[in-house]
Design a protein around this motif. Structure first.
Motif, PDB file in Angstrom:
ATOM      1  N   ASN A 162       0.827  -1.210   0.000  1.00 46.90           N
ATOM      2  CA  ASN A 162       0.000   0.000   0.000  1.00 46.90           C
ATOM      3  C   ASN A 162       0.861   1.260   0.000  1.00 46.90           C
ATOM      4  O   ASN A 162       0.525   2.248  -0.657  1.00 46.90           O
ATOM      5  CB  ASN A 162      -0.958   0.002   1.194  1.00 46.90           C
ATOM      6  N   ALA A 163       1.972   1.237   0.726  1.00 44.79           N
ATOM      7  CA  ALA A 163       2.890   2.384   0.741  1.00 44.79           C
ATOM      8  C   ALA A 163       3.491   2.597  -0.650  1.00 44.79           C
ATOM      9  O   ALA A 163       3.584   3.734  -1.127  1.00 44.79           O
ATOM     10  CB  ALA A 163       3.991   2.166   1.774  1.00 44.79           C
ATOM     11  N   VAL A 164       3.869   1.506  -1.305  1.00 48.13           N
ATOM     12  CA  VAL A 164       4.421   1.606  -2.665  1.00 48.13           C
ATOM     13  C   VAL A 164       3.353   2.130  -3.632  1.00 48.13           C
ATOM     14  O   VAL A 164       3.644   2.967  -4.489  1.00 48.13           O
ATOM     15  CB  VAL A 164       4.985   0.238  -3.122  1.00 48.13           C
ATOM     16  N   ALA A 165       2.125   1.667  -3.489  1.00 48.63           N
ATOM     17  CA  ALA A 165       1.026   2.150  -4.337  1.00 48.63           C
ATOM     18  C   ALA A 165       0.801   3.650  -4.131  1.00 48.63           C
ATOM     19  O   ALA A 165       0.585   4.389  -5.105  1.00 48.63           O
ATOM     20  CB  ALA A 165      -0.256   1.369  -4.054  1.00 48.63           C
ATOM     21  N   LEU A 166       0.862   4.105  -2.892  1.00 51.03           N
ATOM     22  CA  LEU A 166       0.750   5.541  -2.612  1.00 51.03           C
ATOM     23  C   LEU A 166       1.876   6.313  -3.287  1.00 51.03           C
ATOM     24  O   LEU A 166       1.662   7.388  -3.858  1.00 51.03           O
ATOM     25  CB  LEU A 166       0.812   5.808  -1.107  1.00 51.03           C
ATOM     26  N   LEU A 167       3.072   5.771  -3.213  1.00 44.79           N
ATOM     27  CA  LEU A 167       4.228   6.412  -3.837  1.00 44.79           C
ATOM     28  C   LEU A 167       4.039   6.496  -5.352  1.00 44.79           C
ATOM     29  O   LEU A 167       4.276   7.549  -5.958  1.00 44.79           O
ATOM     30  CB  LEU A 167       5.503   5.636  -3.503  1.00 44.79           C
ATOM     31  N   GLU A 168       3.597   5.399  -5.945  1.00 41.60           N
ATOM     32  CA  GLU A 168       3.383   5.374  -7.397  1.00 41.60           C
ATOM     33  C   GLU A 168       2.317   6.394  -7.809  1.00 41.60           C
ATOM     34  O   GLU A 168       2.442   7.061  -8.830  1.00 41.60           O
ATOM     35  CB  GLU A 168       2.984   3.971  -7.851  1.00 41.60           C
ATOM     36  N   THR A 169       1.289   6.543  -7.008  1.00 42.35           N
ATOM     37  CA  THR A 169       0.201   7.474  -7.307  1.00 42.35           C
ATOM     38  C   THR A 169       0.612   8.927  -7.097  1.00 42.35           C
ATOM     39  O   THR A 169       0.315   9.786  -7.922  1.00 42.35           O
ATOM     40  CB  THR A 169      -1.024   7.162  -6.408  1.00 42.35           C
ATOM     41  N   ASN A 170       1.322   9.197  -6.000  1.00 42.25           N
ATOM     42  CA  ASN A 170       1.597  10.576  -5.601  1.00 42.25           C
ATOM     43  C   ASN A 170       2.963  11.110  -5.997  1.00 42.25           C
ATOM     44  O   ASN A 170       3.133  12.326  -6.115  1.00 42.25           O
ATOM     45  CB  ASN A 170       1.438  10.725  -4.082  1.00 42.25           C
ATOM     46  N   GLN A 171       3.942  10.232  -6.162  1.00 48.96           N
ATOM     47  CA  GLN A 171       5.317  10.660  -6.446  1.00 48.96           C
ATOM     48  C   GLN A 171       5.928   9.750  -7.506  1.00 48.96           C
ATOM     49  O   GLN A 171       6.843   8.974  -7.231  1.00 48.96           O
ATOM     50  CB  GLN A 171       6.158  10.639  -5.155  1.00 48.96           C
ATOM     51  N   ILE A 172       5.441   9.846  -8.703  1.00 46.21           N
ATOM     52  CA  ILE A 172       5.819   8.923  -9.773  1.00 46.21           C
ATOM     53  C   ILE A 172       7.326   8.930 -10.058  1.00 46.21           C
ATOM     54  O   ILE A 172       7.908   7.880 -10.310  1.00 46.21           O
ATOM     55  CB  ILE A 172       4.982   9.161 -11.064  1.00 46.21           C
ATOM     56  N   GLN A 173       7.974  10.091  -9.969  1.00 47.85           N
ATOM     57  CA  GLN A 173       9.414  10.157 -10.252  1.00 47.85           C
ATOM     58  C   GLN A 173      10.207   9.377  -9.201  1.00 47.85           C
ATOM     59  O   GLN A 173      11.140   8.651  -9.542  1.00 47.85           O
ATOM     60  CB  GLN A 173       9.901  11.608 -10.314  1.00 47.85           C
ATOM     61  N   THR A 174       9.838   9.544  -7.952  1.00 49.07           N
ATOM     62  CA  THR A 174      10.513   8.801  -6.889  1.00 49.07           C
ATOM     63  C   THR A 174      10.229   7.309  -7.043  1.00 49.07           C
ATOM     64  O   THR A 174      11.133   6.477  -6.911  1.00 49.07           O
ATOM     65  CB  THR A 174      10.064   9.298  -5.493  1.00 49.07           C
ATOM     66  N   TYR A 175       8.989   6.975  -7.349  1.00 56.42           N
ATOM     67  CA  TYR A 175       8.636   5.571  -7.578  1.00 56.42           C
ATOM     68  C   TYR A 175       9.495   4.976  -8.695  1.00 56.42           C
ATOM     69  O   TYR A 175      10.068   3.892  -8.541  1.00 56.42           O
ATOM     70  CB  TYR A 175       7.152   5.438  -7.910  1.00 56.42           C
ATOM     71  N   LYS A 176       9.618   5.694  -9.806  1.00 55.20           N
ATOM     72  CA  LYS A 176      10.418   5.200 -10.930  1.00 55.20           C
ATOM     73  C   LYS A 176      11.886   5.021 -10.546  1.00 55.20           C
ATOM     74  O   LYS A 176      12.548   4.099 -11.018  1.00 55.20           O
ATOM     75  CB  LYS A 176      10.305   6.156 -12.115  1.00 55.20           C
ATOM     76  N   ALA A 177      12.383   5.906  -9.667  1.00 51.47           N
ATOM     77  CA  ALA A 177      13.791   5.835  -9.272  1.00 51.47           C
ATOM     78  C   ALA A 177      14.088   4.602  -8.428  1.00 51.47           C
ATOM     79  O   ALA A 177      15.220   4.105  -8.452  1.00 51.47           O
ATOM     80  CB  ALA A 177      14.160   7.095  -8.498  1.00 51.47           C
ATOM     81  N   ILE A 178      13.094   4.089  -7.694  1.00 53.08           N
ATOM     82  CA  ILE A 178      13.383   2.969  -6.791  1.00 53.08           C
ATOM     83  C   ILE A 178      12.671   1.667  -7.177  1.00 53.08           C
ATOM     84  O   ILE A 178      12.985   0.619  -6.622  1.00 53.08           O
ATOM     85  CB  ILE A 178      13.049   3.318  -5.330  1.00 53.08           C
ATOM     86  N   LYS A 179      11.757   1.699  -8.153  1.00 52.09           N
ATOM     87  CA  LYS A 179      10.892   0.532  -8.395  1.00 52.09           C
ATOM     88  C   LYS A 179      11.648  -0.743  -8.738  1.00 52.09           C
ATOM     89  O   LYS A 179      11.238  -1.822  -8.351  1.00 52.09           O
ATOM     90  CB  LYS A 179       9.853   0.843  -9.478  1.00 52.09           C
ATOM     91  N   GLU A 180      12.766  -0.646  -9.427  1.00 49.40           N
ATOM     92  CA  GLU A 180      13.497  -1.866  -9.784  1.00 49.40           C
ATOM     93  C   GLU A 180      14.147  -2.545  -8.585  1.00 49.40           C
ATOM     94  O   GLU A 180      14.581  -3.683  -8.674  1.00 49.40           O
ATOM     95  CB  GLU A 180      14.551  -1.571 -10.846  1.00 49.40           C
ATOM     96  N   HIS A 181      14.187  -1.860  -7.440  1.00 52.99           N
ATOM     97  CA  HIS A 181      14.786  -2.421  -6.239  1.00 52.99           C
ATOM     98  C   HIS A 181      13.747  -2.993  -5.270  1.00 52.99           C
ATOM     99  O   HIS A 181      14.095  -3.562  -4.260  1.00 52.99           O
ATOM    100  CB  HIS A 181      15.615  -1.349  -5.518  1.00 52.99           C
ATOM    101  N   ILE A 182      12.467  -2.811  -5.619  1.00 48.06           N
ATOM    102  CA  ILE A 182      11.389  -3.281  -4.740  1.00 48.06           C
ATOM    103  C   ILE A 182      11.160  -4.774  -4.948  1.00 48.06           C
ATOM    104  O   ILE A 182      11.158  -5.278  -6.007  1.00 48.06           O
ATOM    105  CB  ILE A 182      10.080  -2.492  -5.010  1.00 48.06           C
TER     106      ILE A 182
END
Length: 182
Positions: A162-182
């Motif tokens: 849910n925290a990752v989903a919030l990040l993807e929704t609200n802060q897409i650039q930050t999500y993109k920067a870390i998503k491959e490490h999740i």
């Protein structure tokens, strides 16, 4: 909170060991397991111990010395957090582990700047605490370490997702920067 072997191994994993001084990701001279010797210089006793062991017989001797430094630093961080955070005694062991790791990695002042995360921990909102940690410059810089810490703060896989989903929704650039490490 006592510094456990598990916590030491966790920090060692994220810091890695260097037996010679190097510049960390923000340009600070560092040695051992992430000991920033510009902001946290060696004490006289630590220097004495270093010079007494200049002729280390193995890399293990150097690693043992660096681990003793790190343990002392982690204890110091825990003591400072106990003195500065009213919520400290009510924090879970996992929350304390994350807070100590952050205090060690970015300093107490840096940790205290995570107001949203600290408020969420204090209000027992694990999803928001994890989100606030992931939504930071720290997460963009340390990726895997920040994700490991956010997982601990989230308490459950569902909260973390849910925290990752919030990040993807609200802060897409930050999500993109870390998503491959999740």
């Amino acid at each position: 909170m006592a510094i456990t072997d598990k916590m030491v191994e966790r920090v060692k994993k994220h810091e890695g060991f260097r037996d010679k001084p190097y510049f960390d990701t923000v340009g600070k001279v560092t040695i051992g397991y992430g000991r920033n010797i510009e902001d946290n210089p060696l004490t006289v006793n630590e220097i004495r111990a270093l010079f007494n062991r200049v002729n280390w017989k193995s890399k293990k001797d150097a690693e043992d010395w660096a681990e003793r430094l790190m343990r002392a630093d982690l204890e110091k961080v825990a003591e400072e957090l106990n003195a500065q955070l009213a919520m400290w005694p009510q924090c879970s062991k996992d929350q304390q582990t994350v807070l100590i790791d952050l205090g060690f990695n970015i300093g107490i002042a840096g940790l205290l700047s995570f107001k949203g995360m600290l408020e969420a921990i204090d209000n027992e909102e694990p999803t928001i605490a994890a989100y606030e940690l992931l939504n930071s410059k720290y997460a963009r810089q340390t990726k895997t370490r920040a994700i490991d810490n956010a997982r601990l703060l989230a308490e459950t896989n569902e909260n973390f997702d849910n925290a990752v989903a919030l990040l993807e929704t609200n802060q897409i650039q930050t999500y993109k920067a870390i998503k491959e490490h999740i």
